[in-house]
Design an enzyme around this catalytic site. Structure first.
Site, PDB file in Angstrom:
ATOM      1  N   HIS A 181     -12.453 -17.073  44.969  1.00  0.00           N
ATOM      2  CA  HIS A 181     -13.407 -18.147  44.662  1.00  0.00           C
ATOM      3  C   HIS A 181     -13.022 -18.968  43.428  1.00  0.00           C
ATOM      4  O   HIS A 181     -13.767 -19.127  42.471  1.00  0.00           O
ATOM      5  CB  HIS A 181     -14.874 -17.695  44.646  1.00  0.00           C
ATOM      6  N   HIS A 227     -22.062  -2.063  43.549  1.00  0.00           N
ATOM      7  CA  HIS A 227     -22.156  -3.524  43.367  1.00  0.00           C
ATOM      8  C   HIS A 227     -22.270  -4.192  44.729  1.00  0.00           C
ATOM      9  O   HIS A 227     -21.513  -3.859  45.652  1.00  0.00           O
ATOM     10  CB  HIS A 227     -20.890  -3.990  42.638  1.00  0.00           C
ATOM     11  N   GLU A 255     -21.715  -7.425  45.538  1.00  0.00           N
ATOM     12  CA  GLU A 255     -20.803  -8.523  45.898  1.00  0.00           C
ATOM     13  C   GLU A 255     -19.912  -8.086  47.060  1.00  0.00           C
ATOM     14  O   GLU A 255     -19.468  -6.928  47.134  1.00  0.00           O
ATOM     15  CB  GLU A 255     -19.978  -8.979  44.688  1.00  0.00           C
ATOM     16  N   ASP A 297     -16.968  -8.292  48.169  1.00  0.00           N
ATOM     17  CA  ASP A 297     -15.651  -7.652  48.102  1.00  0.00           C
ATOM     18  C   ASP A 297     -15.789  -6.132  48.040  1.00  0.00           C
ATOM     19  O   ASP A 297     -14.833  -5.399  48.316  1.00  0.00           O
ATOM     20  CB  ASP A 297     -14.805  -8.188  46.937  1.00  0.00           C
ATOM     21  N   HIS A 305     -21.105  -7.016  36.945  1.00  0.00           N
ATOM     22  CA  HIS A 305     -21.046  -8.455  36.886  1.00  0.00           C
ATOM     23  C   HIS A 305     -22.263  -9.181  37.462  1.00  0.00           C
ATOM     24  O   HIS A 305     -22.496 -10.358  37.190  1.00  0.00           O
ATOM     25  CB  HIS A 305     -19.742  -8.800  37.624  1.00  0.00           C
ATOM     26  N   ASP A 308     -16.540  -3.495  38.773  1.00  0.00           N
ATOM     27  CA  ASP A 308     -15.761  -4.643  38.286  1.00  0.00           C
ATOM     28  C   ASP A 308     -15.242  -4.445  36.851  1.00  0.00           C
ATOM     29  O   ASP A 308     -14.152  -4.938  36.515  1.00  0.00           O
ATOM     30  CB  ASP A 308     -16.619  -5.923  38.310  1.00  0.00           C
ATOM     31  N   TYR A 325      -9.143 -11.058  34.026  1.00  0.00           N
ATOM     32  CA  TYR A 325     -10.328 -10.682  34.799  1.00  0.00           C
ATOM     33  C   TYR A 325     -11.582 -10.764  33.924  1.00  0.00           C
ATOM     34  O   TYR A 325     -12.604 -11.330  34.320  1.00  0.00           O
ATOM     35  CB  TYR A 325     -10.160  -9.261  35.356  1.00  0.00           C
ATOM     36  N   HIS A 385     -11.148  -2.868  41.261  1.00  0.00           N
ATOM     37  CA  HIS A 385      -9.977  -3.709  41.524  1.00  0.00           C
ATOM     38  C   HIS A 385      -8.807  -3.186  40.687  1.00  0.00           C
ATOM     39  O   HIS A 385      -8.960  -2.922  39.492  1.00  0.00           O
ATOM     40  CB  HIS A 385     -10.212  -5.161  41.076  1.00  0.00           C
TER      41      HIS A 385
HETATM   42 FE1  FEO Z   1     -18.364  -8.795  41.312  1.00  0.00          FE
HETATM   43 FE2  FEO Z   1     -15.379  -7.399  42.521  1.00  0.00          FE
HETATM   44  O1  FEO Z   1     -17.111  -8.153  42.581  1.00  0.00           O
END
Ligand code: FEO
Length: 391
Positions: free
Chosen positions: A24, A78, A80, A82, A145, A164, A192, A223
């Protein structure tokens, strides 16, 4: 597609996104990784999932260890997508699983997937659940996040599943920090933080306070690379970044039409360097804004230049400033500059946006048409005096 062992009965079962180059708007030139973790205990537990297009690969890794139908808990740290994107498929394969998440996590998952008949167990901060031999304690970390974020701490093994936080967008066959070149991992962790977490730095500080009493052998983010040999190094960096602690460095960020704004940029750079401030020239046509923001994380002086076009700044510069304002770095000194032909509005607009960022402002530099050596020398002399007040 085998799982990778972290400790006895604890495995990485995530997936590597080698081709990802844009997340994004964030330039991910090293790709990324979505980390999911499987804990084998009386109650088999999966922590987070992967993006939907990598679901089958995650399931192959899981299937090396157990049948997916045996999964008892799915911890969603989380919402989100991903990390939660594979939940709809996974809940078909693990029909009896209970999703463990924060109160905002439950709301967010229902809002995303509309599936109200999933079993949820909503947890509070400091709550612990038993998996049999192992226990997981939850630490709610809102806005690190999203409002739903939490971390999961495996008590007996001293592993913090941080989601995250402490992550990096890196696609790599190596899973652990001591298998990689540490400079690259920290550089990606910095990028990041700057692009994803920076606006929530005060809440990162609270999260750091919550985890600091915990003995931590590993930080397993959602990640990139898992921290096990450099846990103290990355937590020290996080404390510094979260405190908006800057270094005596400057950035000269600019775009140029016919080279005049670039000439001013070089003059500014020489002035800073002459005062012992290391600077970096960042032409917006040559550098991605997500890389520039990584440098903003530690730079004290943020100089932004644009020529005037149609009574305004160039779109590259307004894009940078809009992004910068949203990320809300603190404790910076701003300098606007630019060349112009007649109206000359751009430098003033840049100055206003730097003020809106909350920066201290140095005297704006604007020069008509092509700056000559005499004008540039005057600018340099004045700027050196002004810089001296700050260093
Ligand atoms: Fe806030 Fe890796 O998602």
């Amino acid at each position: 597609m085998k799982p990778i062992k972290l400790k006895e009965n604890i495995y990485w079962v995530g997936e590597i996104d080698w081709d990802l180059r844009n997340f994004h708007g964030y330039s991910t030139q090293r790709g990324s990784t979505y980390n999911a973790y499987l804990i084998l205990d009386e109650k088999i537990t999966l922590i987070d999932t992967v993006r939907p297009y990598l679901y089958e690969k995650m399931m192959k890794r899981i299937s090396h260890l157990t049948a997916p139908s045996n999964i008892h808990y799915i911890i969603s740290n989380h919402v989100e997508m991903d990390h939660s994107g594979s939940l709809p498929h996974l809940m078909e394969a693990a029909k009896n699983a209970t999703i463990v998440t924060s109160p905002n996590g439950q709301k967010g998952l229902i809002a995303h997937y509309k599936n109200k008949d999933w079993n949820f167990r909503v947890v509070k901060s400091d709550e612990t659940i038993s998996l049999g031999n192992k226990n997981i304690k939850f630490i709610l970390t809102p806005m690190v996040h999203w409002p739903d974020n939490m971390m999961s701490y495996l008590v007996e093994d001293n592993i913090l599943f941080s989601n995250d936080a402490f992550g990096q967008h890196i696609a790599s066959s190596e899973r652990f920090d001591d298998e990689c070149f540490q400079g690259v991992v920290v550089e990606e962790a910095k990028k990041y933080y700057a692009n994803i977490v920076l606006p929530y730095s005060s809440l990162v500080q609270k999260a750091m306070d919550l985890i600091s009493p915990l003995p931590i052998d590993m930080i397993a983010p959602s990640h990139g690379i898992i921290w096990r040999s450099y846990v103290n190094a990355i937590t020290d960096e996080y404390r510094k970044w979260a405190a908006n602690r800057t270094e005596k460095t400057g950035l000269i960020i600019y775009d140029t039409m016919w080279g005049s704004t670039e000439k001013i940029a070089h003059t500014i750079q020489e002035a800073f360097e002459s005062r012992g401030v290391c600077t970096k020239m960042l032409n917006l046509r040559k550098n991605h804004i997500s890389d520039i923001i990584a440098d903003v994380l530690t730079a004290r002086f943020i100089c932004v230049g644009s020529p005037t076009l149609n009574s305004n700044m160039l779109p590259t510069v307004s894009g940078l400033l809009t992004y910068l304002k949203g990320l809300s770095p603190k404790n910076r000194v701003g300098l606007a500059f630019g060349s112009y032909g007649w109206g000359g509005q751009a430098a003033g607009h840049v100055e206003n946006l730097l003020k809106e960022c909350g920066f201290e402002i140095m005297e704006t530099i604007k020069i008509q048409y092509v700056p000559d050596e005499i004008i540039l020398q005057e600018v340099s002399d004045r700027l050196k005096k002004e810089i001296a007040k700050y260093v």
